[in-house]
Design a protein around this motif. Structure first.
Motif, PDB file in Angstrom:
ATOM      1  N   MET A  47       0.849  -1.186   0.000  1.00 16.02           N
ATOM      2  CA  MET A  47       0.000   0.000   0.000  1.00 16.02           C
ATOM      3  C   MET A  47       0.884   1.235   0.000  1.00 16.02           C
ATOM      4  SD  MET A  47      -1.485  -0.305   3.881  1.00 16.02           S
ATOM      5  CE  MET A  47      -2.230   1.299   3.776  1.00 16.02           C
ATOM      6  N   SER A  48       0.579   2.154  -0.919  1.00 17.61           N
ATOM      7  CA  SER A  48       1.425   3.322  -1.053  1.00 17.61           C
ATOM      8  C   SER A  48       0.749   4.315  -1.988  1.00 17.61           C
ATOM      9  CB  SER A  48       2.805   2.922  -1.597  1.00 17.61           C
ATOM     10  OG  SER A  48       3.707   3.993  -1.490  1.00 17.61           O
ATOM     11  N   ILE A  49       1.385   5.477  -2.136  1.00 24.47           N
ATOM     12  CA  ILE A  49       0.910   6.528  -3.036  1.00 24.47           C
ATOM     13  C   ILE A  49       1.930   6.667  -4.165  1.00 24.47           C
ATOM     14  CG2 ILE A  49       0.290   8.961  -3.238  1.00 24.47           C
ATOM     15  CD1 ILE A  49      -0.439   8.908  -0.265  1.00 24.47           C
ATOM     16  N   TYR A  50       1.426   6.704  -5.400  1.00 21.55           N
ATOM     17  CA  TYR A  50       2.295   6.737  -6.579  1.00 21.55           C
ATOM     18  C   TYR A  50       1.930   7.926  -7.464  1.00 21.55           C
ATOM     19  CZ  TYR A  50       2.654   1.815  -5.200  1.00 21.55           C
ATOM     20  OH  TYR A  50       2.816   0.659  -4.501  1.00 21.55           O
ATOM     21  N   TYR A  51       2.946   8.359  -8.241  1.00 26.62           N
ATOM     22  CA  TYR A  51       2.713   9.345  -9.301  1.00 26.62           C
ATOM     23  C   TYR A  51       3.267   8.772 -10.592  1.00 26.62           C
ATOM     24  CZ  TYR A  51       3.012  13.503 -12.205  1.00 26.62           C
ATOM     25  OH  TYR A  51       2.885  14.393 -13.230  1.00 26.62           O
ATOM     26  N   GLU A  52       2.432   8.742 -11.627  1.00 29.86           N
ATOM     27  CA  GLU A  52       2.830   8.215 -12.936  1.00 29.86           C
ATOM     28  C   GLU A  52       2.869   9.386 -13.914  1.00 29.86           C
ATOM     29  OE1 GLU A  52       3.054   7.320 -16.455  1.00 29.86           O
ATOM     30  OE2 GLU A  52       0.909   6.861 -16.254  1.00 29.86           O
ATOM     31  N   PRO A  53       4.077   9.887 -14.255  1.00 29.51           N
ATOM     32  CA  PRO A  53       4.184  11.138 -15.010  1.00 29.51           C
ATOM     33  C   PRO A  53       3.670  11.066 -16.441  1.00 29.51           C
ATOM     34  CG  PRO A  53       6.354  10.128 -14.707  1.00 29.51           C
ATOM     35  CD  PRO A  53       5.401   9.357 -13.862  1.00 29.51           C
ATOM     36  N   ASP A  54       3.697   9.895 -17.076  1.00 29.23           N
ATOM     37  CA  ASP A  54       3.266   9.815 -18.467  1.00 29.23           C
ATOM     38  C   ASP A  54       1.805  10.212 -18.637  1.00 29.23           C
ATOM     39  OD1 ASP A  54       5.762   9.010 -19.207  1.00 29.23           O
ATOM     40  OD2 ASP A  54       5.276   6.873 -19.285  1.00 29.23           O
ATOM     41  N   LEU A  95      -4.283  14.854 -13.829  1.00 29.28           N
ATOM     42  CA  LEU A  95      -4.358  16.244 -14.271  1.00 29.28           C
ATOM     43  C   LEU A  95      -4.951  16.287 -15.665  1.00 29.28           C
ATOM     44  CD1 LEU A  95      -0.835  17.489 -13.120  1.00 29.28           C
ATOM     45  CD2 LEU A  95      -2.979  17.465 -11.821  1.00 29.28           C
ATOM     46  N   ASN A  96      -5.917  17.195 -15.877  1.00 30.50           N
ATOM     47  CA  ASN A  96      -6.517  17.316 -17.207  1.00 30.50           C
ATOM     48  C   ASN A  96      -5.699  18.266 -18.071  1.00 30.50           C
ATOM     49  OD1 ASN A  96      -7.178  19.900 -16.387  1.00 30.50           O
ATOM     50  ND2 ASN A  96      -9.387  19.560 -16.351  1.00 30.50           N
ATOM     51  N   ALA A  97      -6.265  18.663 -19.222  1.00 38.33           N
ATOM     52  CA  ALA A  97      -5.519  19.506 -20.167  1.00 38.33           C
ATOM     53  C   ALA A  97      -5.137  20.848 -19.572  1.00 38.33           C
ATOM     54  CB  ALA A  97      -6.361  19.713 -21.430  1.00 38.33           C
ATOM     55  N   GLU A  98      -5.890  21.296 -18.554  1.00 37.91           N
ATOM     56  CA  GLU A  98      -5.588  22.579 -17.909  1.00 37.91           C
ATOM     57  C   GLU A  98      -4.858  22.393 -16.590  1.00 37.91           C
ATOM     58  OE1 GLU A  98      -9.674  23.783 -17.902  1.00 37.91           O
ATOM     59  OE2 GLU A  98      -9.329  25.176 -19.572  1.00 37.91           O
ATOM     60  N   SER A  99      -4.318  21.189 -16.387  1.00 35.78           N
ATOM     61  CA  SER A  99      -3.539  20.853 -15.188  1.00 35.78           C
ATOM     62  C   SER A  99      -4.362  20.913 -13.909  1.00 35.78           C
ATOM     63  CB  SER A  99      -2.309  21.773 -15.064  1.00 35.78           C
ATOM     64  OG  SER A  99      -1.420  21.544 -16.123  1.00 35.78           O
ATOM     65  N   ARG A 100      -5.660  20.664 -14.032  1.00 32.21           N
ATOM     66  CA  ARG A 100      -6.520  20.604 -12.849  1.00 32.21           C
ATOM     67  C   ARG A 100      -6.708  19.143 -12.440  1.00 32.21           C
ATOM     68  NH1 ARG A 100     -10.768  24.932 -15.406  1.00 32.21           N
ATOM     69  NH2 ARG A 100      -9.496  26.786 -15.000  1.00 32.21           N
ATOM     70  N   PRO A 101      -6.578  18.835 -11.163  1.00 34.37           N
ATOM     71  CA  PRO A 101      -6.757  17.449 -10.723  1.00 34.37           C
ATOM     72  C   PRO A 101      -8.224  17.018 -10.850  1.00 34.37           C
ATOM     73  CG  PRO A 101      -5.579  18.749  -9.078  1.00 34.37           C
ATOM     74  CD  PRO A 101      -6.148  19.713 -10.061  1.00 34.37           C
ATOM     75  N   TYR A 136      -2.335  22.671 -11.156  1.00 34.85           N
ATOM     76  CA  TYR A 136      -1.204  22.001 -10.517  1.00 34.85           C
ATOM     77  C   TYR A 136       0.044  22.873 -10.529  1.00 34.85           C
ATOM     78  CZ  TYR A 136       2.671  18.647 -10.090  1.00 34.85           C
ATOM     79  OH  TYR A 136       3.816  17.988  -9.731  1.00 34.85           O
ATOM     80  N   ARG A 137       0.727  22.910  -9.371  1.00 36.35           N
ATOM     81  CA  ARG A 137       2.017  23.586  -9.278  1.00 36.35           C
ATOM     82  C   ARG A 137       3.131  22.599  -8.949  1.00 36.35           C
ATOM     83  NH1 ARG A 137       2.620  28.343  -4.947  1.00 36.35           N
ATOM     84  NH2 ARG A 137       1.790  29.681  -6.602  1.00 36.35           N
ATOM     85  N   SER A 138       2.910  21.733  -7.942  1.00 30.13           N
ATOM     86  CA  SER A 138       3.941  20.772  -7.544  1.00 30.13           C
ATOM     87  C   SER A 138       3.308  19.736  -6.624  1.00 30.13           C
ATOM     88  CB  SER A 138       5.097  21.476  -6.817  1.00 30.13           C
ATOM     89  OG  SER A 138       4.634  22.045  -5.598  1.00 30.13           O
ATOM     90  N   HIS A 139       4.087  18.715  -6.301  1.00 29.07           N
ATOM     91  CA  HIS A 139       3.607  17.753  -5.321  1.00 29.07           C
ATOM     92  C   HIS A 139       4.786  17.115  -4.608  1.00 29.07           C
ATOM     93  CE1 HIS A 139       4.512  14.767  -8.509  1.00 29.07           C
ATOM     94  NE2 HIS A 139       4.637  13.916  -7.508  1.00 29.07           N
ATOM     95  N   VAL A 140       4.503  16.554  -3.435  1.00 32.14           N
ATOM     96  CA  VAL A 140       5.503  15.832  -2.647  1.00 32.14           C
ATOM     97  C   VAL A 140       4.837  14.583  -2.098  1.00 32.14           C
ATOM     98  CG1 VAL A 140       6.990  15.850  -0.617  1.00 32.14           C
ATOM     99  CG2 VAL A 140       6.748  17.924  -1.993  1.00 32.14           C
ATOM    100  N   ILE A 178      -0.292  17.867  -2.687  1.00 35.11           N
ATOM    101  CA  ILE A 178      -0.296  18.397  -4.041  1.00 35.11           C
ATOM    102  C   ILE A 178      -0.705  19.862  -3.981  1.00 35.11           C
ATOM    103  CG2 ILE A 178      -2.597  17.373  -4.397  1.00 35.11           C
ATOM    104  CD1 ILE A 178      -1.920  17.338  -7.409  1.00 35.11           C
ATOM    105  N   GLU A 179       0.169  20.719  -4.470  1.00 32.83           N
ATOM    106  CA  GLU A 179      -0.046  22.157  -4.387  1.00 32.83           C
ATOM    107  C   GLU A 179      -0.655  22.671  -5.682  1.00 32.83           C
ATOM    108  OE1 GLU A 179       2.779  26.022  -4.089  1.00 32.83           O
ATOM    109  OE2 GLU A 179       2.953  24.601  -2.408  1.00 32.83           O
ATOM    110  N   LEU A 180      -1.770  23.399  -5.539  1.00 35.92           N
ATOM    111  CA  LEU A 180      -2.464  24.026  -6.651  1.00 35.92           C
ATOM    112  C   LEU A 180      -2.358  25.537  -6.500  1.00 35.92           C
ATOM    113  CD1 LEU A 180      -5.741  21.881  -6.468  1.00 35.92           C
ATOM    114  CD2 LEU A 180      -3.588  21.316  -7.620  1.00 35.92           C
ATOM    115  N   ALA A 181      -2.482  26.240  -7.608  1.00 39.33           N
ATOM    116  CA  ALA A 181      -2.393  27.700  -7.558  1.00 39.33           C
ATOM    117  C   ALA A 181      -3.321  28.312  -8.591  1.00 39.33           C
ATOM    118  CB  ALA A 181      -0.959  28.166  -7.790  1.00 39.33           C
ATOM    119  N   ASP A 182      -3.799  29.501  -8.301  1.00 40.38           N
ATOM    120  CA  ASP A 182      -4.604  30.276  -9.238  1.00 40.38           C
ATOM    121  C   ASP A 182      -3.653  31.063 -10.142  1.00 40.38           C
ATOM    122  OD1 ASP A 182      -6.217  32.305 -10.474  1.00 40.38           O
ATOM    123  OD2 ASP A 182      -7.749  31.955  -8.946  1.00 40.38           O
TER     124      ASP A 182
END
Length: 715
Positions: free
Chosen positions: A1-8, A25-31, A101-105, A115-119
């Motif tokens: 059990m874990s959290i993953y990010y798949e960049p492709d 993330l969609n075309a506008e980088s919104r989760p 989306y701005r970044s994530h850790v 996951i950090e989002l920004a306007d």
């Protein structure tokens, strides 16, 4: 059990023991939410769900956008008409946010994601935080909203999270609601094509009119042992709102957090607001499987861990014998009798303050009445400890009577409006715990009371709601945030109690079950289930309570309270289902009654280790039948207890059907070691498989029949 990010595929995947939760993330980088349900072993399969996310916003794409806008945190995006998680005004009057989306850790152990989002047009960021737990199918979420600019941001809605569910399905919503003395009434209905709102707006409590919890089961098919259930519970003890929504396009979502009707927050440059947590999960094991997850979460993560797995002592409380009319002689007499019965904790309830012979005076003056307690209260702690008992005391630190020295000295310390008359309830006013001087006073009172009286147990009560949201000397922003600050400061006090007194047992009482929520579970050993101890009502109350909370935490009215017309065995068996307490006047009991209470206490002590940290399955619901059959299964599956109660039958009929048990090890052999009705199972051995497939015949034939069968594994 874990959290993953798949960049492709810009894909985030949260894998728990048996579930998968995913968004991308969609075309506008919104989760945008993709999937929540049974565990997917091949994560590449999630790519099937990402194809429709990359939709351009020009042309005639609005319909497609509306069907793919399951945003993880809705903030006013175009074509998003569902309940928003965030609503705010910028200094130029523009409303809402468009977060990308701005970044994530991801934490080193893979159990936390930020996951950090920004306007893109304004200096606003929102960090969505996710956390998972070993061996649990739960996800805890919260949001941190931050002003990164120089001008203030005005938050009008700041929810903790939104959750989305598979489309094309009809869902039944389950929640619990009620009133004083009638808490945790199960409410179930198919989710209509609209918003269904579960909320509280009483100010300083999470209920009892509504519990901050929801469950959705597809097609309404789940029962206590099987079926899919999505569920969530908010960690907040004040006003909350849970919005369950089904749209005309078939989308179903739940958005939950603090209630936006009362509170608002202004963030100045660099300031942030962190929402309360919400813990949510998915199970295929029905409502019993949901309860298992919530119990494990409480026992292994949420409850004060130093005390979490301990048994709760047998309690005697002075209220039921004399209410306010207590004095030194009566208390000492009750203590001696309680010790003879094997009671482990003696609690003095309301009535110990100066002049406190009714509910209209003395509240707030937290010193012993010198006339009725000339030697103070420490003498009781010494007597209790000498007799092998712990000593506890009732207190209501958030409240004050107008007829008290505290109010006469500090009339400005209460919530009030400048231009309107004060309103009382139970002859009480509410202290403004958002004020630093009031907060310091309450902390000092609690420290002094605990230390001077050598307390082992503190029962914190709260007996009225808020009607006057006023703070005449507070700033505009302090008044806006007042409902939030009050609860946050209450949590601060409870944090202090746990840190300063790690061995002190704490009861969260609020005129019955008015703070039955996971915000308070973090700090307390007991929760006042209800002030109602009528056995027929307790069947319903405890079924609702134990769906969400471990049974040993069920506090409140006395187990043995002398209810007329109810057989002793029925009350005894019902008392074994929670934490046992005695609420009769022991100085007026016959020797026969005392002997019975003593025998019950001794037997309870022999059995409670198998009961108090167990799972509870409501095999036959008191809400749906004249019978209630509950099975308590120790978490290691090595022992279990079956409780059966009959109440509400109007006509004679055949014996009730066999009840199939659950949660056992199929190949294990279990032997019945306690049989309170001398049935044919006494001393018999059965496999777990037989008990789950064939079941037991319980001898419940007449009103107030009851049974308790205790089984332990022998092979």
């Amino acid at each position: 059990m874990s959290i993953y990010y798949e960049p492709d595929h810009a894909l985030f995947c949260i894998q728990t023991a048996h579930t998968t939760y995913a968004f991308a993330l969609n075309a506008e980088s919104r989760p945008v939410h993709l999937y929540w349900g049974a565990k997917l072993q091949t994560l590449s399969d999630l790519a099937l769900l990402t194809g429709n996310l990359h939709v351009e916003t020009n042309g005639d794409s609005s319909f497609r956008l509306r069907t793919n806008n399951q945003y993880e945190y809705r903030a006013g995006e175009p074509y998003s008409y569902e309940e928003q998680a965030l609503d705010l005004f910028y200094s130029d009057g523009v409303r809402g946010a468009q977060l990308a989306y701005r970044s994530h850790v991801i934490s080193a152990d893979g159990r936390a994601l930020a996951i950090e989002l920004a306007d893109g047009q304004y200096p606003l960021s929102v960090t969505l935080r996710y956390e998972i737990y070993p061996d649990l199918d739960l996800i805890t979420r919260r949001a941190v909203i931050r002003n990164e600019g120089s001008e203030p941001l005005h938050l009008r809605k700041m929810q903790s999270a939104s959750f989305h569910f598979p489309r094309g399905v009809q869902y039944r919503v389950t929640h619990f609601a009620g009133n004083w003395g009638a808490e945790y009434q199960k409410q179930q209905e198919m989710l209509p094509l609209c918003r269904t709102v579960i909320q509280n707006n009483h100010g300083n409590t999470s209920g009892p009119h509504a519990v901050p919890f929801f469950a959705l089961d597809p097609w309404g098919k789940a029962d206590d042992t099987s079926g899919e259930v999505f569920f969530g519970t908010l960690h907040w003890s004040g006003d909350f709102k849970i919005t369950c929504e089904r749209t005309e396009l078939g989308a179903v979502s739940v958005t939950a957090g603090v209630n936006d009707e009362q509170a608002a927050v202004t963030l100045h440059s660099g300031e942030s607001y962190e929402t309360p947590e919400i813990t949510a999960g998915f199970t295929t094991g029905g409502f019993g499987g949901m309860s298992e997850q919530l119990y494990d979460f409480q026992l292994d993560h949420l409850l004060p861990q130093k005390r979490a797995h301990n048994v709760i002592p047998v309690i005697y409380n002075s209220w039921y014998a004399y209410d306010f009319r207590i004095d030194e002689e009566k208390i000492l007499g009750l203590m001696d009798r309680a010790a003879e019965l094997g009671v482990e904790l003696f609690v003095i309830d309301d009535g110990w303050m100066p002049g406190r012979d009714c509910d209209s005076k003395g509240l707030g003056d937290w010193v012993p009445d010198p006339l009725r307690f000339p030697n103070g209260l420490r003498v009781f702690a010494e007597r209790a400890h000498a007799q092998g008992m712990k000593f506890g005391l009732w207190i209501e630190p958030e409240m004050v009577n107008p007829d008290s020295d505290l109010f006469r000295a500090h009339p400005d310390w209460v919530l009030q409006s400048e231009s309107r008359p004060q309103t009382t309830s139970r002859n009480q006013l509410v202290l403004n715990l958002a004020r630093e001087d009031v907060l310091a006073y309450v902390l000092d009172v609690l420290d002094r009371t605990i230390q001077e009286n050598e307390l082992d147990y503190l029962k914190w009560d709260m007996n009225r709601y808020i009607t006057d949201w006023g703070w005449p000397t507070g700033s505009k922003e302090q008044r806006e945030k007042l409902p939030l600050t009050m609860i946050e400061n209450i949590y601060g006090i409870w944090t202090h109690l746990n840190e300063a007194y790690p061995d002190l047992l704490l009861e969260n009482c609020a005129h019955g079950g008015a703070r039955s929520d996971y915000g308070m579970v973090r700090y307390t050993d007991r929760i006042n289930r209800s002030d109602n101890a009528t056995p027929a009502d307790v069947l319903l109350l405890h079924e609702g309570f134990s769906t969400l909370f471990v049974p040993k935490s069920a506090g409140g009215a006395g187990t043995f309270n002398g209810t007329p017309g109810v057989p002793y065995a029925f009350r005894e068996n019902l008392g074994f289902t929670g934490s046992m307490s005695i609420g009769v006047n022991l100085l007026r009991c016959s020797q026969e009654e005392l002997n019975a209470y003593g025998a019950s206490v001794a037997q309870f002590k022999r059995e409670r280790a198998d009961l108090q940290n167990s799972y509870v399955y409501h095999l036959v619901s008191a809400w749906n039948s004249p019978y209630a059959v509950w099975q308590y299964v120790r978490r290691d599956r090595q022992a279990f207890t079956v409780f059966g109660f009959c109440f509400g039958r109007h006509f004679p009929d055949d014996r009730m059907a066999r009840v199939r048990l659950t949660g056992l090890i199929p190949e294990a052999f279990y032997e019945c070691v306690v049989d309170t009705c001398s049935s044919e199972v006494d001393g018999q051995r059965y496999t777990g498989e037989a008990l789950m497939q064939i079941g037991l015949q319980l001898p419940l034939e007449r009103n107030y029949d009851s049974v308790r069968l205790v089984f332990r594994r022998v092979m």
